[in-house]
Write an enzyme that holds these catalytic residues in place. Sequence first.
Site, PDB file in Angstrom:
ATOM      1  N   PRO A 112      -7.666  20.176 -44.589  1.00 24.74           N
ATOM      2  CA  PRO A 112      -7.795  21.046 -45.764  1.00 24.74           C
ATOM      3  C   PRO A 112      -6.461  21.207 -46.501  1.00 24.74           C
ATOM      4  O   PRO A 112      -5.404  21.274 -45.868  1.00 24.74           O
ATOM      5  CB  PRO A 112      -8.270  22.380 -45.201  1.00 24.74           C
ATOM      6  N   ALA A 115      -3.525  24.461 -46.321  1.00 22.19           N
ATOM      7  CA  ALA A 115      -3.971  25.348 -45.250  1.00 22.19           C
ATOM      8  C   ALA A 115      -2.974  25.437 -44.102  1.00 22.19           C
ATOM      9  O   ALA A 115      -3.268  26.011 -43.069  1.00 22.19           O
ATOM     10  CB  ALA A 115      -5.326  24.880 -44.724  1.00 22.19           C
ATOM     11  N   GLY A 116      -1.797  24.843 -44.273  1.00 24.97           N
ATOM     12  CA  GLY A 116      -0.774  24.916 -43.230  1.00 24.97           C
ATOM     13  C   GLY A 116      -0.892  23.797 -42.212  1.00 24.97           C
ATOM     14  O   GLY A 116      -0.233  23.830 -41.175  1.00 24.97           O
ATOM     15  N   LEU A 117      -1.736  22.798 -42.518  1.00 23.28           N
ATOM     16  CA  LEU A 117      -1.925  21.703 -41.569  1.00 23.28           C
ATOM     17  C   LEU A 117      -1.265  20.410 -42.039  1.00 23.28           C
ATOM     18  O   LEU A 117      -1.598  19.326 -41.562  1.00 23.28           O
ATOM     19  CB  LEU A 117      -3.419  21.475 -41.313  1.00 23.28           C
ATOM     20  N   SER A 119      -1.311  18.765 -44.999  1.00 23.81           N
ATOM     21  CA  SER A 119      -2.084  17.790 -45.784  1.00 23.81           C
ATOM     22  C   SER A 119      -1.186  17.026 -46.753  1.00 23.81           C
ATOM     23  O   SER A 119      -1.293  15.802 -46.884  1.00 23.81           O
ATOM     24  CB  SER A 119      -3.205  18.481 -46.549  1.00 23.81           C
ATOM     25  N   SER A 120      -0.266  17.730 -47.413  1.00 25.45           N
ATOM     26  CA  SER A 120       0.555  17.032 -48.418  1.00 25.45           C
ATOM     27  C   SER A 120       1.478  16.021 -47.742  1.00 25.45           C
ATOM     28  O   SER A 120       1.651  14.906 -48.245  1.00 25.45           O
ATOM     29  CB  SER A 120       1.360  18.025 -49.246  1.00 25.45           C
ATOM     30  N   ALA A 121       2.038  16.381 -46.586  1.00 25.98           N
ATOM     31  CA  ALA A 121       2.915  15.427 -45.894  1.00 25.98           C
ATOM     32  C   ALA A 121       2.119  14.208 -45.442  1.00 25.98           C
ATOM     33  O   ALA A 121       2.565  13.069 -45.609  1.00 25.98           O
ATOM     34  CB  ALA A 121       3.572  16.095 -44.687  1.00 25.98           C
ATOM     35  N   ASP A 164       7.578  18.505 -41.660  1.00 24.58           N
ATOM     36  CA  ASP A 164       6.190  18.052 -41.858  1.00 24.58           C
ATOM     37  C   ASP A 164       6.117  16.531 -41.969  1.00 24.58           C
ATOM     38  O   ASP A 164       5.252  15.883 -41.370  1.00 24.58           O
ATOM     39  CB  ASP A 164       5.612  18.641 -43.160  1.00 24.58           C
TER      40      ASP A 164
HETATM   41  C1  MEV Z   1       5.405  24.189 -44.653  1.00 23.86           C
HETATM   42  O1  MEV Z   1       4.436  23.388 -43.984  1.00 23.86           O
HETATM   43  C2  MEV Z   1       6.540  24.474 -43.729  1.00 23.86           C
HETATM   44  C3  MEV Z   1       7.715  25.242 -44.350  1.00 23.86           C
HETATM   45  O2  MEV Z   1       8.659  25.459 -43.299  1.00 23.86           O
HETATM   46  C4  MEV Z   1       8.347  24.503 -45.496  1.00 23.86           C
HETATM   47  C5  MEV Z   1       9.094  23.246 -45.047  1.00 23.86           C
HETATM   48  O3  MEV Z   1       9.479  23.129 -43.878  1.00 23.86           O
HETATM   49  O4  MEV Z   1       9.313  22.373 -45.913  1.00 23.86           O
HETATM   50  C6  MEV Z   1       7.253  26.618 -44.840  1.00 23.86           C
END
Ligand code: MEV
Length: 327
Positions: A112, A115-117, A119-121, A164
């Site tokens: 998703p 969502a912190g998983l 996805s963009s990376a 990421d």
């Molecule tokens: C985002 O997935 C993680 C953060 O630490 C930003 C980053 O490390 O680039 C919030």
Amino acid sequence: MTTSTAPGKIYLFGEHAVVYGEPAVPCAIDLRARVHATQRDDDRVRLSASDLSLDGFTIEYDGDQNARPDINVPENLVSAAVGYVNGAIHQARDLAGGSDTGLELTIESDIPLGAGLGSSAAVTVAAIDAVARELGATPDAETVAERAFQVEAAVQDGEASRADTFCSAMGGAVRVEGTDCRRLGEPDLPFVLGYDGGAGDTGQLVAGVRQLRETYDFADTTIGVIGDLVERGERALDDGDLDEIGRLMNFNHGLLVALGVSSRTLDDMVWAARDAGALGAKLTGAGGRGCIVALAEAADVATALEHTPVCERAFEASLTPDGLQQE
Ligand code: MEV
């Protein structure tokens, strides 16, 4: 056609603090993004995506990013998604000696968006690799990770860590501290994820922490404490001490709450997972909305999350050793 895939990730410890040079330990998980790249006869780029948040997304543009898809996704997420893919194409063309050949790109993702998983990376890593290979280059995973970091840093206004992108390119558990990126191995860690169906804006959340840090010395101290906690977490990982890893995840969540990046929905899911017996639970990634990760073998934790009103989806995930791959 060339196809590359890369995994998403959860943060066991250290998100946000890693932006300020503290160590972090993300782990790749078995949810993947897949990018197919095919050369075109003209110099245009056509991008289509089918994933949890961008189903039906199709956009054709000449590289200026002026066109916008007509879909029901917040504008900032669409801009970020187009920014990541555009940056990936730029990096891949550079790796291939400056080609300006047109491209057809299709993105499929289990991850998703926002969502912190990661996805963009994952999309950026897979897109750089697929396009570079389609254009005749054969970059190694470290090179792709570094190029993907450049893309993330540009899209996030220079405020990004290598965590990421390195994790997605290499797979397994990794440790990132500034420019020092290392693979830690493949510990057997059972995860349950809770997803509130929303998305956080990484750029905004990172900027919020920066502002807090500039206003209060103790916010900066909090970031340093997260770094200390990560060092303890690494020792617990080495010892295979799941109870200690869980306790430190709980502690890390508390510090992220203090930095203002959690939310009612994330906190509710964290507490539901803990109450159901998880060894530890925390938000993962930038926060705001999105996912929590619980360290738990018990199916009870997934069930408890499913019954938590703010949780849209709960699912088990495991660490994957497989980073960037070609199909
Ligand atoms: C985002 O997935 C993680 C953060 O630490 C930003 C980053 O490390 O680039 C919030």
